[in-house]
Design a protein around this motif. Structure first.
Motif, short mmCIF file in Angstrom:
data_model
loop_
_atom_site.label_atom_id
_atom_site.label_comp_id
_atom_site.label_asym_id
_atom_site.label_seq_id
_atom_site.Cartn_x
_atom_site.Cartn_y
_atom_site.Cartn_z
N GLU A 14 4.80 40.37 -7.09
CA GLU A 14 4.84 39.95 -8.50
C GLU A 14 6.25 40.12 -9.04
OE1 GLU A 14 0.26 41.17 -9.75
OE2 GLU A 14 1.96 42.37 -10.42
N LYS A 15 6.59 39.24 -9.94
CA LYS A 15 7.89 39.32 -10.61
C LYS A 15 8.12 40.72 -11.15
CE LYS A 15 10.31 37.33 -14.58
NZ LYS A 15 10.23 36.34 -15.68
N GLY A 16 9.34 41.23 -10.87
CA GLY A 16 9.69 42.55 -11.37
C GLY A 16 9.51 43.68 -10.37
N LYS A 17 8.76 43.42 -9.29
CA LYS A 17 8.56 44.44 -8.27
C LYS A 17 9.75 44.47 -7.31
CE LYS A 17 4.14 45.41 -9.25
NZ LYS A 17 3.65 46.75 -9.66
N ASP A 18 9.90 45.60 -6.60
CA ASP A 18 10.92 45.71 -5.55
C ASP A 18 10.30 45.39 -4.20
OD1 ASP A 18 12.53 48.74 -6.89
OD2 ASP A 18 12.39 46.69 -7.67
N VAL A 19 11.11 44.79 -3.30
CA VAL A 19 10.62 44.52 -1.95
C VAL A 19 11.65 44.97 -0.93
CG1 VAL A 19 9.16 42.57 -2.60
CG2 VAL A 19 11.53 42.16 -1.93
N GLU A 20 11.16 45.33 0.26
CA GLU A 20 12.02 45.69 1.38
C GLU A 20 11.67 44.83 2.58
OE1 GLU A 20 13.13 50.41 0.70
OE2 GLU A 20 11.86 49.78 2.39
N LEU A 21 12.69 44.24 3.18
CA LEU A 21 12.51 43.40 4.37
C LEU A 21 13.26 44.08 5.52
CD1 LEU A 21 13.32 39.95 2.71
CD2 LEU A 21 11.17 41.22 2.69
N ARG A 22 12.65 44.03 6.71
CA ARG A 22 13.21 44.77 7.84
C ARG A 22 13.65 43.83 8.95
NH1 ARG A 22 12.11 50.00 10.72
NH2 ARG A 22 12.30 49.54 12.95
N CYS A 23 14.71 44.22 9.63
CA CYS A 23 15.23 43.44 10.77
C CYS A 23 15.56 44.38 11.92
CB CYS A 23 16.47 42.67 10.37
SG CYS A 23 17.32 41.87 11.76
N ASP A 24 15.04 44.05 13.11
CA ASP A 24 15.42 44.75 14.35
C ASP A 24 16.25 43.79 15.20
OD1 ASP A 24 12.65 46.25 13.69
OD2 ASP A 24 13.90 47.49 14.99
N PRO A 25 17.53 44.05 15.37
CA PRO A 25 18.38 43.11 16.13
C PRO A 25 18.13 43.24 17.62
CG PRO A 25 19.63 45.05 15.54
CD PRO A 25 18.28 45.21 14.90
N ILE A 26 18.71 42.33 18.36
CA ILE A 26 18.68 42.41 19.82
C ILE A 26 19.43 43.67 20.26
CG2 ILE A 26 19.46 41.30 21.95
CD1 ILE A 26 19.00 38.59 20.52
N SER A 27 18.84 44.41 21.19
CA SER A 27 19.45 45.65 21.65
C SER A 27 20.86 45.41 22.17
CB SER A 27 18.58 46.26 22.76
OG SER A 27 19.18 47.43 23.27
N GLY A 28 21.79 46.23 21.69
CA GLY A 28 23.17 46.12 22.14
C GLY A 28 24.03 45.20 21.31
N HIS A 29 23.44 44.43 20.41
CA HIS A 29 24.24 43.56 19.55
C HIS A 29 24.87 44.39 18.44
CE1 HIS A 29 22.49 39.31 20.51
NE2 HIS A 29 22.88 39.96 21.58
N THR A 30 26.18 44.22 18.29
CA THR A 30 26.90 45.05 17.32
C THR A 30 26.91 44.45 15.93
OG1 THR A 30 28.97 43.97 17.94
CG2 THR A 30 28.41 45.99 19.11
N ALA A 31 26.74 43.14 15.84
CA ALA A 31 26.81 42.47 14.54
C ALA A 31 25.42 42.07 14.07
CB ALA A 31 27.70 41.23 14.63
N LEU A 32 25.18 42.21 12.77
CA LEU A 32 23.89 41.85 12.17
C LEU A 32 24.15 41.11 10.87
CD1 LEU A 32 20.71 43.99 11.98
CD2 LEU A 32 21.52 42.79 9.94
N TYR A 33 23.41 40.04 10.65
CA TYR A 33 23.57 39.19 9.47
C TYR A 33 22.22 39.00 8.78
CZ TYR A 33 27.80 37.47 11.92
OH TYR A 33 29.00 37.35 12.57
N TRP A 34 22.29 38.82 7.47
CA TRP A 34 21.16 38.31 6.70
C TRP A 34 21.56 36.98 6.08
CZ3 TRP A 34 16.29 40.23 6.45
CH2 TRP A 34 16.07 41.56 6.84
N TYR A 35 20.64 36.01 6.17
CA TYR A 35 20.78 34.71 5.54
C TYR A 35 19.51 34.42 4.74
CZ TYR A 35 24.52 33.75 8.97
OH TYR A 35 25.67 33.80 9.73
#
Lengths: 115, 109
Positions: A14-35
């Motif tokens: 609902e509008k006004g609430k906080d949300v958390e989204l999670r990402c597990d990258p490929i093991s060993g990858h040093t760079a991580l992006y959100w788009y």
């Protein structure tokens, strides 16, 4: 090997609430992006993490958006006080190496719907 | 910032046809990738091709970095090739990918 994983796959809030989204990258990858992929804006960069360096936050659309990466691996994107315009698919990507001369690999995304 | 333009925006073909998708970019790049977004929204890596030519089965790609364009060729199209094809580049000195608006390909049986 395992690819980039994201959770949840779908989130309705609902509008006004906080949300958390999670990402597990490929093991060993040093760079991580959100788009973010939305109907009006296409695919757009949000934030980039590389090792222990300070993140590049230049794509975050407002101060309601923040992200962290713990232990150089898992990342969490947090959106506070969600608005309807935040509705989109949030995609995470990871890349090996320390330069952009490497391929990025994407996760399946989290579809966020703000009512 | 860098501009990435893909053409055509939409392409409708019969199964078995060949197609060429184009990506123009406005500045020098470190990285260029082609993706296929399937009906479930997953971005599938097709090619990492900042320059030169690569082939993978029915698909091939060519990037002419000095002229700032890349082409994706699909031969003998199948219905499973349907979806949106994205070109994305990393401008020199940047780490992020900048995406084009995509080409929506529809292959009819």
């Amino acid at each position: 090997g395992a690819g980039v994983s994201q959770s949840p796959s779908n989130k309705v809030t609902e509008k006004g609430k906080d949300v958390e989204l999670r990402c597990d990258p490929i093991s060993g990858h040093t760079a991580l992006y959100w788009y973010r992929q939305s109907l009006g804006q296409g695919l757009e960069f949000l934030i980039y993490f590389q090792g222990n360096s300070a993140p590049d936050k230049s794509g975050l659309p407002s101060d309601r958006f923040s992200a962290e990466r713990t232990g150089g691996s898992v990342s969490t994107l947090t959106i506070q006080r969600t608005q309807q315009e935040d509705s989109a698919v949030y995609l995470c990507a990871s890349r090996p190496g320390y330069t952009s001369y490497n391929e990025q690999f994407f996760g399946p995304g989290t579809r966020l719907t703000v009512l | 910032g860098i501009q990435v333009e893909q053409s055509p925006p939409d392409l409708i073909l019969q199964e078995g046809a060949n197609s060429t998708l184009r990506c123009n970019f406005s500045d020098s790049v470190n990285n260029l990738q082609w993706f296929h977004q399937n009906p479930w929204g997953q971005l599938i890596n097709l090619f990492y091709i900042p320059s030169g030519t690569k082939q993978n089965g029915r698909l091939s790609a060519t990037t002419v970095a000095t002229e700032r364009y890349s082409l994706l060729y699909i031969s003998s199209s199948q219905t499973t090739d349907s979806g949106v094809y994205f070109c994305a580049v990393s401008p020199q000195g940047a780490q992020k990918l900048v995406f084009g608006q995509g080409t929506r390909l529809t292959i009819n049986p």
